[in-house]
Design a protein around this motif. Structure first.
Motif, PDB file in Angstrom:
ATOM      1  N   LYS A 245       0.827  -1.204   0.000  1.00  0.00           N
ATOM      2  CA  LYS A 245       0.000   0.000   0.000  1.00  0.00           C
ATOM      3  C   LYS A 245       0.864   1.259   0.000  1.00  0.00           C
ATOM      4  N   LEU A 246       2.005   1.228   0.701  1.00  0.00           N
ATOM      5  CA  LEU A 246       2.919   2.372   0.656  1.00  0.00           C
ATOM      6  C   LEU A 246       3.388   2.622  -0.772  1.00  0.00           C
ATOM      7  N   ILE A 247       3.734   1.544  -1.470  1.00  0.00           N
ATOM      8  CA  ILE A 247       4.206   1.678  -2.853  1.00  0.00           C
ATOM      9  C   ILE A 247       3.098   2.249  -3.738  1.00  0.00           C
ATOM     10  N   GLU A 248       1.874   1.778  -3.531  1.00  0.00           N
ATOM     11  CA  GLU A 248       0.763   2.317  -4.316  1.00  0.00           C
ATOM     12  C   GLU A 248       0.590   3.813  -4.074  1.00  0.00           C
ATOM     13  N   MET A 249       0.720   4.244  -2.829  1.00  0.00           N
ATOM     14  CA  MET A 249       0.592   5.675  -2.525  1.00  0.00           C
ATOM     15  C   MET A 249       1.748   6.471  -3.138  1.00  0.00           C
ATOM     16  N   CYS A 250       2.921   5.856  -3.186  1.00  0.00           N
ATOM     17  CA  CYS A 250       4.060   6.521  -3.836  1.00  0.00           C
ATOM     18  C   CYS A 250       3.781   6.755  -5.320  1.00  0.00           C
ATOM     19  N   HIS A 251       3.213   5.756  -5.995  1.00  0.00           N
ATOM     20  CA  HIS A 251       2.871   5.922  -7.417  1.00  0.00           C
ATOM     21  C   HIS A 251       1.826   7.022  -7.593  1.00  0.00           C
ATOM     22  N   LEU A 252       0.865   7.065  -6.690  1.00  0.00           N
ATOM     23  CA  LEU A 252      -0.159   8.100  -6.777  1.00  0.00           C
ATOM     24  C   LEU A 252       0.451   9.487  -6.569  1.00  0.00           C
ATOM     25  N   LEU A 253       1.396   9.583  -5.638  1.00  0.00           N
ATOM     26  CA  LEU A 253       2.089  10.853  -5.417  1.00  0.00           C
ATOM     27  C   LEU A 253       2.797  11.308  -6.683  1.00  0.00           C
ATOM     28  N   GLU A 254       3.455  10.379  -7.358  1.00  0.00           N
ATOM     29  CA  GLU A 254       4.188  10.742  -8.569  1.00  0.00           C
ATOM     30  C   GLU A 254       3.233  11.075  -9.721  1.00  0.00           C
ATOM     31  N   GLN A 255       2.099  10.396  -9.771  1.00  0.00           N
ATOM     32  CA  GLN A 255       1.108  10.729 -10.797  1.00  0.00           C
ATOM     33  C   GLN A 255       0.574  12.148 -10.634  1.00  0.00           C
ATOM     34  N   GLU A 256       0.573  12.628  -9.395  1.00  0.00           N
ATOM     35  CA  GLU A 256       0.091  13.981  -9.112  1.00  0.00           C
ATOM     36  C   GLU A 256       1.220  15.010  -9.174  1.00  0.00           C
ATOM     37  N   GLY A 258       4.334  14.683  -7.795  1.00  0.00           N
ATOM     38  CA  GLY A 258       5.285  14.633  -6.684  1.00  0.00           C
ATOM     39  C   GLY A 258       6.472  13.738  -6.986  1.00  0.00           C
ATOM     40  N   ASP A 259       7.314  13.582  -5.979  1.00  0.00           N
ATOM     41  CA  ASP A 259       8.535  12.785  -6.126  1.00  0.00           C
ATOM     42  C   ASP A 259       8.706  11.937  -4.875  1.00  0.00           C
ATOM     43  N   CYS A 260       8.475  10.633  -5.002  1.00  0.00           N
ATOM     44  CA  CYS A 260       8.599   9.729  -3.847  1.00  0.00           C
ATOM     45  C   CYS A 260      10.054   9.331  -3.660  1.00  0.00           C
ATOM     46  N   ARG A 261      10.658   9.861  -2.619  1.00  0.00           N
ATOM     47  CA  ARG A 261      12.073   9.593  -2.342  1.00  0.00           C
ATOM     48  C   ARG A 261      12.300   8.758  -1.100  1.00  0.00           C
ATOM     49  N   VAL A 262      11.245   8.556  -0.297  1.00  0.00           N
ATOM     50  CA  VAL A 262      11.386   7.839   0.971  1.00  0.00           C
ATOM     51  C   VAL A 262      10.241   6.849   1.147  1.00  0.00           C
ATOM     52  N   VAL A 263      10.590   5.598   1.458  1.00  0.00           N
ATOM     53  CA  VAL A 263       9.626   4.587   1.883  1.00  0.00           C
ATOM     54  C   VAL A 263      10.105   4.088   3.241  1.00  0.00           C
ATOM     55  N   ASN A 264       9.321   4.382   4.282  1.00  0.00           N
ATOM     56  CA  ASN A 264       9.714   4.026   5.649  1.00  0.00           C
ATOM     57  C   ASN A 264       8.771   2.946   6.147  1.00  0.00           C
ATOM     58  N   ILE A 265       9.315   1.744   6.413  1.00  0.00           N
ATOM     59  CA  ILE A 265       8.472   0.612   6.798  1.00  0.00           C
ATOM     60  C   ILE A 265       8.468   0.382   8.308  1.00  0.00           C
ATOM     61  N   LEU A 363      10.247   2.809  -8.680  1.00  0.00           N
ATOM     62  CA  LEU A 363      10.109   4.141  -8.090  1.00  0.00           C
ATOM     63  C   LEU A 363      11.416   4.936  -8.139  1.00  0.00           C
ATOM     64  N   GLY A 364      12.441   4.355  -8.730  1.00  0.00           N
ATOM     65  CA  GLY A 364      13.729   5.039  -8.783  1.00  0.00           C
ATOM     66  C   GLY A 364      14.630   4.725  -7.617  1.00  0.00           C
ATOM     67  N   ASP A 365      14.427   3.570  -6.989  1.00  0.00           N
ATOM     68  CA  ASP A 365      15.245   3.137  -5.845  1.00  0.00           C
ATOM     69  C   ASP A 365      15.279   4.196  -4.738  1.00  0.00           C
ATOM     70  N   PRO A 366      14.112   4.507  -4.156  1.00  0.00           N
ATOM     71  CA  PRO A 366      14.070   5.507  -3.087  1.00  0.00           C
ATOM     72  C   PRO A 366      14.787   5.026  -1.830  1.00  0.00           C
ATOM     73  N   LYS A 367      15.008   5.954  -0.933  1.00  0.00           N
ATOM     74  CA  LYS A 367      15.577   5.613   0.374  1.00  0.00           C
ATOM     75  C   LYS A 367      14.587   4.715   1.108  1.00  0.00           C
ATOM     76  N   LEU A 368      15.058   3.549   1.544  1.00  0.00           N
ATOM     77  CA  LEU A 368      14.229   2.634   2.325  1.00  0.00           C
ATOM     78  C   LEU A 368      14.671   2.739   3.777  1.00  0.00           C
ATOM     79  N   VAL A 369      13.766   3.154   4.644  1.00  0.00           N
ATOM     80  CA  VAL A 369      14.096   3.422   6.042  1.00  0.00           C
ATOM     81  C   VAL A 369      13.411   2.412   6.948  1.00  0.00           C
ATOM     82  N   ILE A 370      14.135   1.945   7.962  1.00  0.00           N
ATOM     83  CA  ILE A 370      13.556   1.096   9.002  1.00  0.00           C
ATOM     84  C   ILE A 370      13.830   1.726  10.358  1.00  0.00           C
ATOM     85  N   GLU A 371      12.992   1.367  11.354  1.00  0.00           N
ATOM     86  CA  GLU A 371      13.103   1.951  12.694  1.00  0.00           C
ATOM     87  C   GLU A 371      13.158   0.858  13.768  1.00  0.00           C
TER      88      GLU A 371
END
Length: 527
Positions: A245-256, A258-265, A363-371
């Motif tokens: 779902k995060l990836i889907e929202m990233c695609h939607l951001l780019e369609q509008e 935007g630029d998805c540079r971060v995916v934080n799981i 998505l252009g190999d965005p930064k993948l963040v974990i916590e």
């Protein structure tokens, strides 16, 4: 960990195939023993008791470092644009953050004091993620000024961040936290943070409208999305669903535009408490005790008051003994192995099943963040408590009372029956039969049961014995810390091999408990 020499009576455990209640020694030098005194981080048990008193929480820096490096090695092997943010809430102190910074990773903070501690510890402000669902204006302002990264908990909070950033003449880097996932049996309900009924995160159904209206928050640099499924996530499928779902929202951001540079799981990578056989044994004991209790036989109770523990509660209120719905303390993929399973697995994206790395590459190999937090810190800690006495309770069971309580031992409130307990003084002396006991604290409060599940000791303890509890490096000392009954909060110490790096918390004094500057009365018994 491995069991120490002469650590128990092997034949008493033939049925289960493992040894409970015995001394566990560590190859890294955290807990060691010979035929003499137990040593913890290179110092004898008697030294720790003399220097800091008990209860006492000790954390071991080499284990913290190694657990961080385990995650880094997985990223190096599978996704070089991976970034780690240590979840500071599990053990926040400048000395801990200094260790984190020295390992080249950032931190996740949720209060102004956690932020200050991280900065004092040398964490780069740009590697600080500001999280939490109730950020103060002071926290937001300081984070904006220092270009920290925001995990915006909702659209309402995005507007607050935008307002402060406008006042400062800056654009704030932001990822929006997402919740609202319909998942069942992921972990205990109290630590499942991505569901429909969650105080954290924006419901995923609202996200498309937020993306389409980003022009309303012009001082927000929307860089991507965040989710934190919860704590102690044992099954990778929960991660896969949420990440898709995060990836889907990233695609939607780019369609509008935007630029998805971060995916934080987020975090939730499971700590390694017990093996599969041990966990099955514990769950079976809970089930057998509960079922016997329903027939009036309380002799087999494994949970205090013959309660059902983590057995599932159906919608009609009945207990389903065949299903465990509480926190799952065993996983086939502990710690960094869960991250590796996720990185090498496939996720559902817009009706397709895609390899995770391929989905990121699109998505252009965005930064993948974990916590990660608990998975880094939990096995770095041991807690020492002193025995007051042992007595019988409810006709069939033992209750060991210790000079500690639930306000300085959060595991009592948080975890199922997985913590390994042992008698640390004279550790190789054993009884002919295993000693099973509940543990009670010293508060004037009936709920002060330090272990509502029976624990196993190598012998019946005596007054003055020191019990050690492993896996208490995250949350335990501070999560519910209070001065109930005017007991002092115990000391917390970070050690590195044979030296103390920092006293994270001094044992409270009388003056600190009562906030008084009056001259104290002499100690009882003193001249």
């Amino acid at each position: 960990m491995k069991f120490g020499k002469y650590s128990g009576i092997p034949e008493r455990n033939e049925e289960t195939g493992f040894e409970w209640g015995t001394l566990k020694v560590d190859e890294m030098g955290f807990v060691q023993a010979s035929d003499g005194e137990v040593e913890i981080a290179g110092r004898p048990l008697s030294w720790w008791k003399q220097e800091y008193g008990v209860p006492l929480h000790i954390f071991y820096a080499p284990i913290l470092r190694e657990n961080i490096r385990r995650f880094k090695r997985v990223f190096d092997a599978h996704y070089p644009n991976g970034h780690i943010r240590f979840a500071g809430k599990v053990n926040a102190h400048p000395a801990v953050f200094r260790l984190v910074a020295s390992e080249g990773i950032g931190a996740d903070v949720a209060s102004i004091n956690e932020m200050k501690a991280a900065l004092q510890g040398g964490v780069d402000p740009e590697d600080l993620d500001v999280n939490g669902n109730a950020k103060s204006d002071a926290l937001i302002r300081e984070a904006v000024r220092r270009n920290m990264f925001f995990i915006a908990d909702s659209y309402e909070e995005m507007k607050n961040i935008n307002s402060v950033a406008a006042q400062e003449g800056k654009r704030a880097r932001v990822a929006l936290r997402i919740a609202g996932f319909s998942m069942k049996g992921v972990t205990d309900a109290n630590i499942f943070t991505a569901g429909v009924w969650s105080k954290f995160g924006e419901n995923i159904k609202n996200v498309p409208d937020i993306i389409r209206n980003l022009d309303d928050v012009p001082h927000i640099d929307m860089q991507g999305f965040h989710t934190h499924v919860g704590s102690q996530i044992a099954d990778p499928s929960a991660y896969m669903t949420a990440i898709g779902k995060l990836i889907e929202m990233c695609h939607l951001l780019e369609q509008e535009g935007g630029d998805c540079r971060v995916v934080n799981i987020g975090g939730g990578f499971p700590a390694e408490y017990v093996n599969k056989k041990e966990w099955a044994y514990l769950v079976d004991r809970v089930k057998a005790g509960y079922l016997a209790g329903q027939q009036g036989d309380h002799s087999k109770a494994f949970v205090w008051n013959n309660e059902h523990g983590g057995l599932a509660v159906e919608k009609d209120g009945t207990i389903n003994p065949e299903e465990w719905s509480g926190e799952k303390m065993y996983s086939d993929y502990p710690r960094e192995q869960m991250l590796e399973e996720v990185l090498t697995g496939s996720i559902p994206v817009n009706g397709q099943k895609l390899p995770f790395k391929e989905a990121l590459h699109e998505l252009g190999d965005p930064k993948l963040v974990i916590e990660p937090g608990r998975s880094i810190a939990e096995d770095s800690g041991i807690t020492l408590v002193q025995v007051s006495h042992v007595r019988s309770v409810a006709e069939h069971h033992y209750l060991t009372t210790v000079e500690a309580n639930v306000t300085n031992f959060a595991t009592a409130m948080l975890l199922p029956p997985v913590n390994h307990w042992t008698v640390l003084n004279d550790p190789f002396r054993t009884d002919d039969e295993p000693f099973e006991t509940f543990l009670a604290g010293n508060l004037c409060y009936s709920g002060d049961i330090i272990s509502k599940y029976k624990v196993f000791l190598q012998r019946k303890p005596q007054r003055g014995d020191i019990l050690g509890c492993y896996h208490t490096g995250a949350y335990d000392p501070s999560f519910f810390a209070a001065n109930t009954n005017s007991f002092p909060r115990p000391a917390r110490v970070l050690a590195d091999e044979d030296e103390v790096i920092a006293v994270i918390k001094q044992r409270d004094t009388f003056e600190e408990i009562f906030s008084t500057s009056e001259k104290p009365l002499p100690e009882p018994g003193s001249d």
